[in-house]
Design an enzyme around this catalytic site. Sequence first.
Site, PDB file in Angstrom:
ATOM      1  N   LYS A  19       0.784  -1.390   0.337  1.00  0.00           N
ATOM      2  CA  LYS A  19      -0.007  -0.341   0.152  1.00  0.00           C
ATOM      3  C   LYS A  19       0.971   1.424  -0.194  1.00  0.00           C
ATOM      4  CE  LYS A  19      -1.715  -1.111   4.362  1.00  0.00           C
ATOM      5  NZ  LYS A  19      -1.360  -2.533   4.217  1.00  0.00           N
ATOM      6  N   ARG A  98      -9.974   0.968   8.905  1.00  0.00           N
ATOM      7  CA  ARG A  98      -9.509  -0.675   9.085  1.00  0.00           C
ATOM      8  C   ARG A  98     -10.220  -1.331  10.089  1.00  0.00           C
ATOM      9  NH1 ARG A  98      -3.281  -1.159   9.283  1.00  0.00           N
ATOM     10  NH2 ARG A  98      -2.830   0.388   9.209  1.00  0.00           N
ATOM     11  N   ARG A 137      11.601  -6.090   5.446  1.00  0.00           N
ATOM     12  CA  ARG A 137      11.436  -4.089   4.344  1.00  0.00           C
ATOM     13  C   ARG A 137      12.344  -3.398   5.590  1.00  0.00           C
ATOM     14  NH1 ARG A 137       5.497  -1.707   5.368  1.00  0.00           N
ATOM     15  NH2 ARG A 137       5.818  -3.028   7.856  1.00  0.00           N
ATOM     16  N   ARG A 170      11.464  -1.272  10.716  1.00  0.00           N
ATOM     17  CA  ARG A 170       9.956  -1.349  11.728  1.00  0.00           C
ATOM     18  C   ARG A 170       9.992  -1.727  12.934  1.00  0.00           C
ATOM     19  NH1 ARG A 170       5.014   0.509   7.840  1.00  0.00           N
ATOM     20  NH2 ARG A 170       4.215  -0.706  10.117  1.00  0.00           N
ATOM     21  N   ARG A 181      -0.962  -8.303  13.588  1.00  0.00           N
ATOM     22  CA  ARG A 181      -1.765  -7.776  12.432  1.00  0.00           C
ATOM     23  C   ARG A 181      -2.313  -8.096  10.661  1.00  0.00           C
ATOM     24  NH1 ARG A 181       4.030  -5.335  10.613  1.00  0.00           N
ATOM     25  NH2 ARG A 181       3.333  -4.087   9.191  1.00  0.00           N
TER      26      ARG A 181
HETATM   27  P1  AP5 Z   1       4.586  -1.209   2.082  1.00  0.00           P
HETATM   28  O1  AP5 Z   1       4.276  -1.019   0.873  1.00  0.00           O
HETATM   29  O2  AP5 Z   1       5.623  -0.775   3.071  1.00  0.00           O
HETATM   30  O3  AP5 Z   1       3.386  -2.096   2.710  1.00  0.00           O
HETATM   31  P2  AP5 Z   1       2.033  -1.826   3.064  1.00  0.00           P
HETATM   32  O4  AP5 Z   1       1.107  -2.510   2.720  1.00  0.00           O
HETATM   33  O5  AP5 Z   1       1.856  -1.092   3.278  1.00  0.00           O
HETATM   34  O6  AP5 Z   1       2.240  -2.702   4.861  1.00  0.00           O
HETATM   35  P3  AP5 Z   1       2.065  -2.265   5.849  1.00  0.00           P
HETATM   36  O7  AP5 Z   1       2.948  -3.346   6.762  1.00  0.00           O
HETATM   37  O8  AP5 Z   1       2.709  -0.311   6.367  1.00  0.00           O
HETATM   38  O9  AP5 Z   1       1.431  -2.003   6.515  1.00  0.00           O
HETATM   39  P4  AP5 Z   1       0.176  -2.022   7.751  1.00  0.00           P
HETATM   40  O10 AP5 Z   1      -0.820  -1.583   7.551  1.00  0.00           O
HETATM   41  O11 AP5 Z   1       0.479  -3.114   9.388  1.00  0.00           O
HETATM   42  O12 AP5 Z   1       1.368  -0.651   8.263  1.00  0.00           O
HETATM   43  P5  AP5 Z   1       0.405   0.824   9.037  1.00  0.00           P
HETATM   44  O13 AP5 Z   1       1.845   1.749   8.913  1.00  0.00           O
HETATM   45  O14 AP5 Z   1      -0.830   1.408   8.044  1.00  0.00           O
HETATM   46  O15 AP5 Z   1       5.914  -2.098   1.240  1.00  0.00           O
HETATM   47  C1  AP5 Z   1       5.935  -4.334   2.393  1.00  0.00           C
HETATM   48  C2  AP5 Z   1       7.772  -4.478   1.847  1.00  0.00           C
HETATM   49  O16 AP5 Z   1       7.272  -5.210   0.566  1.00  0.00           O
HETATM   50  C3  AP5 Z   1       7.797  -3.462   1.121  1.00  0.00           C
HETATM   51  O17 AP5 Z   1       9.959  -3.707   1.825  1.00  0.00           O
HETATM   52  C4  AP5 Z   1       8.545  -3.121  -0.316  1.00  0.00           C
HETATM   53  O18 AP5 Z   1       9.838  -2.636  -0.400  1.00  0.00           O
HETATM   54  C5  AP5 Z   1       8.389  -4.650   0.136  1.00  0.00           C
HETATM   55  N1  AP5 Z   1       7.045  -5.109  -1.550  1.00  0.00           N
HETATM   56  C6  AP5 Z   1       5.714  -3.944  -1.988  1.00  0.00           C
HETATM   57  N2  AP5 Z   1       6.117  -3.873  -3.392  1.00  0.00           N
HETATM   58  C7  AP5 Z   1       6.146  -5.232  -4.038  1.00  0.00           C
HETATM   59  C8  AP5 Z   1       5.877  -6.117  -5.036  1.00  0.00           C
HETATM   60  N3  AP5 Z   1       5.422  -5.813  -5.722  1.00  0.00           N
HETATM   61  N4  AP5 Z   1       6.953  -7.171  -5.073  1.00  0.00           N
HETATM   62  C9  AP5 Z   1       7.622  -7.245  -4.432  1.00  0.00           C
HETATM   63  N5  AP5 Z   1       8.333  -6.250  -2.489  1.00  0.00           N
HETATM   64  C10 AP5 Z   1       7.106  -5.258  -3.152  1.00  0.00           C
HETATM   65  O19 AP5 Z   1       0.172   0.662  10.677  1.00  0.00           O
HETATM   66  C11 AP5 Z   1       0.956   0.638  11.400  1.00  0.00           C
HETATM   67  C12 AP5 Z   1       0.290   0.610  12.469  1.00  0.00           C
HETATM   68  O20 AP5 Z   1      -0.006   1.177  12.680  1.00  0.00           O
HETATM   69  C13 AP5 Z   1      -0.716  -0.458  12.887  1.00  0.00           C
HETATM   70  O21 AP5 Z   1      -0.281  -2.081  13.298  1.00  0.00           O
HETATM   71  C14 AP5 Z   1      -1.505   0.283  14.342  1.00  0.00           C
HETATM   72  O22 AP5 Z   1      -0.712  -0.078  15.405  1.00  0.00           O
HETATM   73  C15 AP5 Z   1      -1.414   1.993  13.872  1.00  0.00           C
HETATM   74  N6  AP5 Z   1      -2.547   2.136  12.392  1.00  0.00           N
HETATM   75  C16 AP5 Z   1      -1.957   2.342  11.260  1.00  0.00           C
HETATM   76  N7  AP5 Z   1      -3.014   3.017  10.981  1.00  0.00           N
HETATM   77  C17 AP5 Z   1      -4.549   2.275  12.242  1.00  0.00           C
HETATM   78  C18 AP5 Z   1      -6.100   2.394  11.978  1.00  0.00           C
HETATM   79  N8  AP5 Z   1      -6.153   2.828  11.163  1.00  0.00           N
HETATM   80  N9  AP5 Z   1      -6.429   2.129  12.996  1.00  0.00           N
HETATM   81  C19 AP5 Z   1      -6.019   1.815  14.370  1.00  0.00           C
HETATM   82  N10 AP5 Z   1      -4.611   1.718  14.551  1.00  0.00           N
HETATM   83  C20 AP5 Z   1      -3.417   2.249  12.892  1.00  0.00           C
HETATM   84 MG    MG Z   2       2.526   0.856   4.918  1.00  0.00          MG
END
Ligand code: AP5
Ligand code: MG
Length: 228
Positions: A19, A98, A137, A170, A181
């Site tokens: 994402k 979410r 990552r 991270r 997660r």
């Molecule tokens: P990346 O693009 O970083 O993946 P992502 O989908 O963004 O995954 P996240 O881990 O960021 O999602 P998340 O929902 O856990 O985290 P968030 O920060 O939102 O890609 C991942 C890896 O794969 C990278 O190394 C990339 O290079 C590689 N990659 C990408 N595409 C690829 C491809 N096509 N092929 C190969 N490799 C590839 O949330 C973190 C925390 O914040 C949550 O756990 C929670 O505590 C809090 N939080 C955030 N939002 C909320 C909410 N709405 N409500 C409550 N708590 C929340």
């Molecule tokens: Mg992300």
Amino acid sequence: MAEHAVNYVIIVGPQGAGKGTQAAAVAPRLGLEHVATGDLFRAILKSESELGDEVRHYYDQGALVPDDLTIRVLFAHIEQLQEEKRGTTGVLLDGFPRNAAQAKSLDDALAERGEAISAVVLVDVPRPELMKRLTGRLVCSNCGATYHREFNPPKSAETCDQCGGELFQRSDDTPEAVEKRLEIYYEQTEPILEHYREQGVLLEIDGNREIDSVTADILDSLKDRVSA
Ligand code: AP5
Ligand code: MG
């Protein structure tokens, strides 16, 4: 933000689906502001405040931050953007909503403004692939650019290609937090997609391919949905 047409696009998918990677690539090309709740929380964590301590308690374990706090932080940020960035055509929401309560709060907030969601882009990747992506990552501590040790390596293992900032892993990319997660995603986030499918705004993209191919597909699927 342009007053005539504010686009609200959501990018959704399991943790590690790409994402953040895809949002960073497509948002500038569509004139959208990339707004990621995870990034907002990581900025709060850095601030070493009481709020940071509260967020850390949930974040490091891979648990969701409580809805009321998440909604407050997100809408305050969007309002600030609307005051500052009048040239953009809308917002690309990454990581929100979410769960059902967050989806309802977004529907209500948009209805109050006479606005609606233009599209929800689901980037889907099979579960076994996700753990490999997350534990490899690397993120830039300065500009937030995302890399992967194997799939998208930086030129140097420790510094960002784009700004020279230091790369870090991270705190929620441990195998234990990733498992938690993903459980939350399949139990609470995936079920809300039905709501968007019924509204006819859900666009499903195969995220299990090269990064550039996924980007091209997302841009193609959004070309008639996002107005300039
Ligand atoms: P990346 O693009 O970083 O993946 P992502 O989908 O963004 O995954 P996240 O881990 O960021 O999602 P998340 O929902 O856990 O985290 P968030 O920060 O939102 O890609 C991942 C890896 O794969 C990278 O190394 C990339 O290079 C590689 N990659 C990408 N595409 C690829 C491809 N096509 N092929 C190969 N490799 C590839 O949330 C973190 C925390 O914040 C949550 O756990 C929670 O505590 C809090 N939080 C955030 N939002 C909320 C909410 N709405 N409500 C409550 N708590 C929340
Ligand atoms: Mg992300």
